[in-house]
Every structure is written in C-alpha cells, then in structure tokens.
Design an enzyme around this catalytic site. Structure first.
Site, mmCIF file in Angstrom:
data_model
loop_
_atom_site.group_PDB
_atom_site.id
_atom_site.type_symbol
_atom_site.label_atom_id
_atom_site.label_comp_id
_atom_site.label_asym_id
_atom_site.label_seq_id
_atom_site.Cartn_x
_atom_site.Cartn_y
_atom_site.Cartn_z
ATOM 1 N N ASP A 27 0.862 -1.175 0.000
ATOM 2 C CA ASP A 27 0.000 0.000 0.000
ATOM 3 C C ASP A 27 0.905 1.234 0.000
ATOM 4 O O ASP A 27 2.087 1.149 0.357
ATOM 5 C CB ASP A 27 -0.890 -0.034 1.243
ATOM 6 C CG ASP A 27 -1.685 1.237 1.434
ATOM 7 O OD1 ASP A 27 -2.433 1.610 0.512
ATOM 8 O OD2 ASP A 27 -1.531 1.879 2.495
ATOM 9 N N ASP A 29 -0.066 5.101 1.036
ATOM 10 C CA ASP A 29 -0.209 6.047 2.143
ATOM 11 C C ASP A 29 -0.119 5.367 3.504
ATOM 12 O O ASP A 29 -0.864 4.437 3.808
ATOM 13 C CB ASP A 29 -1.537 6.790 2.025
ATOM 14 C CG ASP A 29 -1.561 7.712 0.821
ATOM 15 O OD1 ASP A 29 -0.912 8.763 0.868
ATOM 16 O OD2 ASP A 29 -2.223 7.352 -0.181
ATOM 17 N N ASP A 235 -1.668 -0.932 6.023
ATOM 18 C CA ASP A 235 -1.776 -0.233 7.303
ATOM 19 C C ASP A 235 -3.204 -0.041 7.794
ATOM 20 O O ASP A 235 -3.414 0.502 8.876
ATOM 21 C CB ASP A 235 -1.120 1.153 7.186
ATOM 22 C CG ASP A 235 -1.966 2.115 6.372
ATOM 23 O OD1 ASP A 235 -2.573 3.025 6.960
ATOM 24 O OD2 ASP A 235 -2.053 1.938 5.147
ATOM 25 N N ASN A 238 -8.781 -1.363 4.674
ATOM 26 C CA ASN A 238 -8.979 -1.622 3.244
ATOM 27 C C ASN A 238 -7.817 -2.388 2.620
ATOM 28 O O ASN A 238 -7.820 -2.644 1.419
ATOM 29 C CB ASN A 238 -9.252 -0.326 2.480
ATOM 30 C CG ASN A 238 -8.026 0.542 2.308
ATOM 31 O OD1 ASN A 238 -6.988 0.304 2.914
ATOM 32 N ND2 ASN A 238 -8.146 1.566 1.485
#
Length: 285
Positions: A27, A29, A235, A238
């Site tokens: 991921d 962000d 993190d 999702n």
C-alpha cells in the site's frame, strides 16, 4: 488508455525482471509512504531501495504499489519525498488502474487490465443513482471526497458515524444498493494519518472484479508466481483483503488499531523499516 502521451517520472526505475520469481506488493499512504517523513524514515527508505535493488537482481523480485490515490498523486508523493527509485508497477485509484514503469520512466497501462475495465458497466450516472437513493429513500447522507482526484473507475465518499446500530444498518444498505447495480463497494474506517477525517468511513465504489485484491490475483496469474512467493504490506482495514491474497501478508506496526484487531501478522517496525525487516528475514544476504 486512448493514445495520449504517457506520464513520466523523474525517479529512475528498478531494473527489469527477466523471469519473475517473487512479487512484493505495498500500500502507499502510511505504508510505503509516510505523510510525516522523519530523518529515521529517510534512512529507512534509502536502505529499503538498496535492498530491493539487490532482490531484483539476485532473486528476480517484482515490486509494486497498490493505492487509492490517483497516478498524479502517487508520482508527486514519491518524487517529493525521499524516494529515488520508482516501483515496477503502480496500481492506483484503489486498484482500478494498473501501470507498468518502463526504462524511460513512462507509465504504460496494462492492456489486459484495461480490457477488463471496459467490459464493466461502471458509470458516474450509476453511482449518482445510488447516492440519490441513499439520501432520498433511506436518509443516508454521503459526502463526496475530492482529495484523491477524479477517476473514471473509482468514486469516493465519506459516511460519517452516527451510532453503532445505525451505522451497521446504513453500511449494509450501501453495500446492498451497490451490489444490486453490480458495482464493487469497499467500506472501511478512515485513517486520519492518511488525510481522512476522524469519525468517518471511506466508501469507495468501483467496478466488480477490480480493487486491491483483484490486482494481486491478476498480477500473480500474469507472471505465474506461486502464492508462497508473494508478499504484501498495508496499514488499514482496506488492505486486509489484499493481505489475504498472498502467503506473507503483514500489517505494519503503525497500522490502525481497528485493522490490527482483524489480522495476526504485524511487523515490529513502521513504514519501510517494517517492510525491509520482513524481507530480510526471507531473503538474508
């Protein structure tokens, strides 16, 4: 997708992988990219890139990012941060767009993935109809997101929390209306560290058979890589389905509390340091 000149990055790309043996997904962000880059994180980014270069050469590792941000945002974040090397691929707009980075730093869309998108019935008018029905028939208010940029195949909204009972009922209704229109719908508690508001849910409408998990299945199949040779890092909530599609799926130490309650494998360090240390365990040098 329509013959326009491809976007480019000022970062250099990783070397090409001749025969992919392993794939690492991350991921963006608050995973591969920290919104508050410290001196320690700058050091970790450099160490990660040096190590990944070795993995690419010695173990034929393919590395890419899967993110809700659009391509412009991904390029800006990585170029303005401390990164020096662009990943092999970028799956952006919540895994609805897939780009490969060539040796000239150009982002080229994956044509097979584009073909999949064009077969869906995802339209702005369909999403608008869902939002209108939610508000007029069920008094469920949705707030459009703007910070991730526009996308032809992803529409983002916030649903602000009311109380547990009401939220559970409303979220179920949102999912049902999306399903009835043959759309995918991801709903997760927001992560304020990534720029989202507190006390809200991310609600993302996307075409069916797309998204972070679908991207992993597509790329694994494309390169015929065994599940045991796949890694993923995230993190937040999702990312959980994405992590379930690989053998080595980890939440980072800085992951949200809600996500950690739902996943067992958690790194002992945050951000790129957490990713790097897991890779060192599996690829000692």
């Amino acid at each position: 997708m329509n013959g326009h000149k491809p976007q480019k990055t000022t970062l250099r790309p990783y070397d090409d992988v001749n025969q992919t043996q392993f794939i690492v997904y991350a991921d963006l962000d608050e995973t591969f990219y920290s919104h508050q880059i410290t001196n320690e994180e700058e050091t970790s980014i450099k160490a990660f890139e040096n190590y990944m270069e070795c993995l690419v050469k010695r173990h034929q590792v393919l590395f890419g990012v899967i993110t809700g941000s659009n391509l412009d945002s991904v390029i800006q974040k990585l170029e303005n941060g401390s990164h020096q090397i662009m990943p092999h691929f970028i799956a952006c707009d919540l895994g609805t767009m897939l780009y490969w980075v060539n040796k000239n730093g150009e982002f080229l869309p994956d044509q097979a993935w584009v073909d999949r998108l064009m077969k869906t019935n995802f339209t702005q008018s369909t999403v608008n109809a869902i939002i209108q029905n939610l508000e007029s028939l069920y008094n469920i208010e949705m707030t459009a997101q703007t910070q991730l940029g526009s996308s032809s195949f992803k529409k983002n909204y916030y649903y602000y929390m009311i109380d547990d009972h009401t939220d559970t009922k409303n979220i179920e209704m949102i999912r049902d209306l999306a399903h009835n229109q043959e759309l995918g719908c991801n709903i997760n508690i927001c992560n304020p560290l990534a720029g989202d508001p507190e006390g809200a849910y991310d609600v993302d409408f996307i075409p069916q058979n797309t998204g972070k998990a679908a991207i992993i299945e597509f790329i694994n199949q494309k390169f015929q890589v065994d599940r045991e040779n796949t890694f993923a890092f995230g993190d937040s909530g999702n990312d959980l389905e994405m992590l379930s599609k690989v053998e080595h799926g980890y939440l980072l130490d800085n992951a949200t509390i809600d996500a950690k309650k739902q996943h067992e494998k958690i790194t002992t360090d945050p951000y790129t340091k957490g990713i790097l240390n897991i890779l060192k365990e599996h690829f000692p040098m």
